[in-house]
Structures are given as C-alpha cells and as structure tokens.
Scaffold this active site. Structure first.
Site, short mmCIF file in Angstrom:
data_model
loop_
_atom_site.label_atom_id
_atom_site.label_comp_id
_atom_site.label_asym_id
_atom_site.label_seq_id
_atom_site.Cartn_x
_atom_site.Cartn_y
_atom_site.Cartn_z
N ASN A 54 0.92 -1.14 0.01
CA ASN A 54 0.04 0.17 0.15
C ASN A 54 0.79 1.06 0.04
O ASN A 54 2.14 1.23 -0.02
CB ASN A 54 -1.03 0.02 1.15
CG ASN A 54 -0.18 -0.11 2.38
OD1 ASN A 54 0.72 0.68 2.93
ND2 ASN A 54 -0.34 -1.20 3.20
N LYS B 244 8.42 -17.56 -10.06
CA LYS B 244 7.91 -16.37 -10.49
C LYS B 244 6.78 -16.93 -11.73
O LYS B 244 6.80 -17.80 -12.62
CB LYS B 244 8.94 -15.93 -11.36
CG LYS B 244 8.17 -14.28 -12.01
CD LYS B 244 9.30 -13.58 -12.87
CE LYS B 244 8.62 -12.31 -13.65
NZ LYS B 244 9.21 -11.86 -14.67
N PRO C 64 -3.36 -11.70 10.89
CA PRO C 64 -3.77 -11.44 12.20
C PRO C 64 -3.80 -9.93 12.28
O PRO C 64 -3.34 -9.06 11.69
CB PRO C 64 -2.53 -11.87 12.88
CG PRO C 64 -1.48 -11.88 11.92
CD PRO C 64 -2.13 -11.97 10.57
N ASP C 65 -4.87 -9.28 13.26
CA ASP C 65 -4.83 -8.11 13.68
C ASP C 65 -4.00 -7.67 14.75
O ASP C 65 -4.31 -8.13 15.91
CB ASP C 65 -6.50 -7.74 13.78
CG ASP C 65 -6.60 -6.25 13.90
OD1 ASP C 65 -5.61 -5.62 14.44
OD2 ASP C 65 -7.71 -5.69 13.27
N ILE C 66 -2.89 -7.04 14.68
CA ILE C 66 -1.73 -6.83 15.53
C ILE C 66 -2.42 -6.14 16.63
O ILE C 66 -2.36 -6.31 17.78
CB ILE C 66 -0.60 -6.12 14.90
CG1 ILE C 66 -0.19 -7.02 13.82
CG2 ILE C 66 0.37 -6.11 16.01
CD1 ILE C 66 0.88 -6.64 12.85
N PHE D 274 -4.36 3.57 14.55
CA PHE D 274 -4.60 4.44 13.81
C PHE D 274 -5.66 3.96 12.93
O PHE D 274 -6.13 2.75 12.83
CB PHE D 274 -3.33 4.59 12.88
CG PHE D 274 -2.48 5.53 13.35
CD1 PHE D 274 -1.59 5.30 14.42
CD2 PHE D 274 -2.05 6.83 12.99
CE1 PHE D 274 -0.81 6.05 15.11
CE2 PHE D 274 -1.23 7.55 13.60
CZ PHE D 274 -0.52 7.39 14.84
N LYS E 126 -14.36 1.53 15.62
CA LYS E 126 -12.93 0.68 15.51
C LYS E 126 -12.46 0.57 16.81
O LYS E 126 -11.75 -0.19 17.29
CB LYS E 126 -12.13 1.47 14.48
CG LYS E 126 -10.85 0.69 14.15
CD LYS E 126 -10.14 1.18 12.88
CE LYS E 126 -11.01 0.90 11.79
NZ LYS E 126 -10.18 1.37 10.54
N LYS F 33 -11.53 -2.98 18.15
CA LYS F 33 -10.17 -3.20 18.48
C LYS F 33 -9.89 -3.65 19.82
O LYS F 33 -8.95 -4.47 20.30
CB LYS F 33 -9.17 -2.35 17.85
CG LYS F 33 -9.11 -2.13 16.38
CD LYS F 33 -8.41 -2.80 15.49
CE LYS F 33 -8.54 -2.61 14.09
NZ LYS F 33 -7.71 -3.22 13.10
#
Ligand code: C5P
Length: 401
Positions: free
Chosen positions: A212, A290, A307-309, A327, A341, A345
C-alpha cells in the site's frame, strides 16, 4: 558516535558470526574500542585472526588462559567495558545466560559483568520459536538484558521466519541507544514503547507482492518523538520509504505475520503504537517460482485474513501494555468510524485521519487527525507529521505518568 566507548563483543557460534566482522568495523568507525571474545563454536565460523585484525585487539577465547588471567582476569575484562554485546547470540548462549551457567569464558564474563548486556539472537526459526528459547528470552528480558532482533526473513538454512540476526547497522543503533539510555532524560525515561510503522508486503511470488502507499513517515516521526522524551523505543517497520530514526532498536519485517511476531518478541512494553498500514490479507496460493503469463490465463489469487496486531495486543492479559494506540485511516465519517473501531479493536486510543483522495495525507508530509479516547473525539488542526508526532508523544507521556 561512540568515541571513547569500550565494547566487549562476544561472538557466538552461528552462521551470522560473519556479520560480527562487519559490526566490529562499524563500531570502530564510530570511535568505539572493541574487545572481542570468541566462543569455541564461534571460532568454527570466523577465525581469531580476522577478528583480532579487525578489532585491532587481542581476541580472548579461553577461560583458563594463564597469560590473559595474569594480564587481565575475567572479572576485569567484563567490567572494563561500557557495554557487553553478544552477536550472534545462539540458542545455547541464551540458555546459558538464562540459567546462570559459567563454564567457559563467554558465559563467565556474562555472569561477572556489572554492565548492561545487549544480545542479537540468531538461530533457525524453529529454535527461536521453541518454548525453551522463548522462556529463556522472557527470563533474560526480565533480567534487564537488551535485545536487538531477531528479524524475520530468509535464513541461511533455507527456512523463513524470525531468527535472522539484526543487521550490523541495527546493532549499532541499539548499542548507541543502550549507551545513551543510561542517561536517558525526560518524562518517558525508563519506559519501553513499541511502534509499528510502514506498509507490509504480502508476497504473491518471489518477485511480486501486495503493498500500500504508506511511506512510514508518521510512524518514524512518532518513534523519534518518543525517543526524544526519553523512551526506549522498539521500531517494528515494514519496507518503508523512510529510514528508521536514529537511537531506536529496529526490527525489519515484510509481512503482517512477521510484524505480529516481532511485536510479540519485543513485549513487554508500557505502550504500543500501531501506526503501520498492515495488509488485511495475504495470498495463500502464492507461487514458489515467478508466475508466467503463458500458463493458461491469468492467475486466480486466494487470500486469507492477516492477524490483527492491534486487536491482539489490546486483548486483556498479563502482557497487555498500559496504553495501546491504533490508527484509523478513513475516507468518510472519520470520527464516527474511528470510535466504532476503537471499541472493536479494544485499544485505548485511536488516531483517526481522513485519507480520502485529495487530502494528500497518505504518503504526504502533513496530517489532520482526530484523537479518540474514552473522553471522546478531539479534532487537531492540520499540521506536519513530526508535529502530530510530538503532540502525540506528549499525550502518551502524560497518560503513562
Ligand atoms: O482495521 P484497520 O486497518 O482499519 O485498523 C487500523 C489500525 O489497526 C492501525 O493502527 C493498524 O496499525 C492496525 N492494524 C493491525 N493489524 C492489522 C490491521 C490493522 O495492527 N492486520
């Protein structure tokens, strides 16, 4: 710079020992004197001659080396240093340290020293993940031993994961932090803060990945501001455009799973700031070679959730940091979505920002954030990212006071 500092460098027996040679060179370039100690296994990987030639000092190898004992006993040797560095620190050396063994020169020096000890673990990923090593590592941390790395990545043994020794440049930064931190001043002195930063790269094949636009600018600025307030900072970064700030311990990772492992390795901490733009998914049917376009049409990628750290670190438990900050990059209804959120979380604060097209915030120099705490939403004016970082670090210091 390390002018006038004296480092006792213990080189353990691992393939990463070759990096210790580069480390010696770099420490000396910065003005440090390096007194090298080579374990018996270490001498299987690098020669005493190359070590002493680079260090410009005698290399110490035997506990019962009578001349050495006459010149300088092991007690003096361990105390004449400003810092003891173990690189590579093997699973065996870590086990000896955790168990308090003193049956050779290296382990005796480690027991006898009255100085801080910084270790750079290096071993096969299974050995690193073995419960015995994890137990030893927790013991050493609670004994006050400082760690740099291990990093995740490809290993000499052909496997992949955490266990690679930190790079010499990272060890130097950790050495500088360790030597500086004795005198750390500021409201966060004595506190350990982990900051995640940058994007993650999720591989598709050996040359392609999903990423990203995160530059790592905001995360690097936050780490620098926390350091400036006296914190000991572990900076866990994906492949970012921004170099890590000076004076923090750095763990380089590629994927979300590696990032989680690096954060868990760095715990316990007083605060964790999750500023990284972590990929939500990784590819499960990636190719070892490749991918070619002439193999029957375009590939169909399959994904699994990462995984959601942030959520994982926020879970209640003995290792739960006092403050966890996440964030939220939103493109609409910023405060509302970020408040949801925060609850989802389980973190304490959310720093929310509007990254919709036209704001120029993602990857840009400025940021306009809303801080969501249990007291509600607080919109900050638009300012450059280092200023956002400075204010956030001050709020963190207040919260931990
Ligand atoms: O879920 P979302 O990506 O919007 O949440 C953003 C926050 O969660 C950021 O603090 C980010 O660092 C963190 N996060 C994480 N692990 C993930 C996804 C997001 O730590 N897998």
């Amino acid at each position: 710079m390390l002018g006038g500092r004296r480092i006792l460098l213990i080189i353990g027996g691992g393939i990463a020992a070759y990096k210790a040679l580069e480390l010696i060179r770099r420490l000396r370039e910065r003005g440090a004197a390096v007194v090298p100690v080579l374990t018996r296994a270490g001498a299987e990987f690098v020669t005493p001659l190359s070590v002493s030639a680079l260090a410009g000092e005698k290399v110490y190898q035997q506990l019962f080396d009578l001349t050495a004992e006459a010149e300088m006993g092991h007690i003096q040797l361990s105390r004449a240093a400003d810092l003891v560095v173990v690189a590579p620190a093997t699973a065996d050396l870590m086990a000896k340290m955790a168990g308090g063994h003193a049956d050779d020169l290296a382990s005796t020096l480690l027991m006898a020293t009255d100085k801080r000890v910084l270790i750079a673990p290096a071993m096969n990923v299974r050995m690193w993940e073995h419960p015995a090593t994890q137990r030893n590592s927790a013991t050493l941390r609670s004994d006050g031993v400082l760690f740099v790395g291990p990093n995740a990545g490809d290993m000499a043994c052909g496997e992949h994961g955490p266990g690679r020794m930190a790079e010499p440049a990272e060890i130097i930064t950790a050495v500088e932090a360790a030597l500086g931190s004795g005198a750390a001043q500021g409201p966060l002195a004595g506190r350990h803060v982990i900051v995640t930063s940058g994007p993650t790269h999720e591989p598709i094949d050996p040359v392609r990945y999903i990423a990203n636009r995160s530059s790592g600018r905001q995360g690097a600025a936050i780490a620098a501001s926390l350091r400036d307030l006296g914190a000991r900072v572990t900076f866990v970064t994906g492949p970012a455009e921004m170099p890590p700030p000076e004076g923090v311990a750095v763990a380089h990772v590629q994927t979300a799973r590696e990032m989680l492992a690096a954060v868990e390795t760095a715990l316990p901490a007083d605060a964790v700031i999750c500023a990284a733009a972590v990929a939500d998914w990784h590819v499960t049917n990636g190719a070892a070679q490749k991918m070619k376009k002439d193999r029957g049409g375009p590939p169909v990628l399959k994904f699994a959730e990462n995984p959601d750290i942030l959520a994982q670190i926020s879970q209640p438990g003995p290792q739960r940091p006092a403050l966890v900050v996440g964030f939220a990059a939103e493109t609409e209804n910023v405060a509302e979505n970020a408040t949801t959120k925060r609850a989802r979380k389980g973190c304490d604060w959310i720093v929310a920002n509007d990254v919709s097209a036209g704001t120029g915030i993602m990857g840009g120099a400025e940021n306009a954030v809303t801080l969501i705490t249990d007291a509600g939403a607080e919109a900050w004016p638009r300012m450059v990212k280092p200023e956002v970082a400075r204010r956030l670090a001050e709020r963190i210091a207040q919260a931990l006071a």
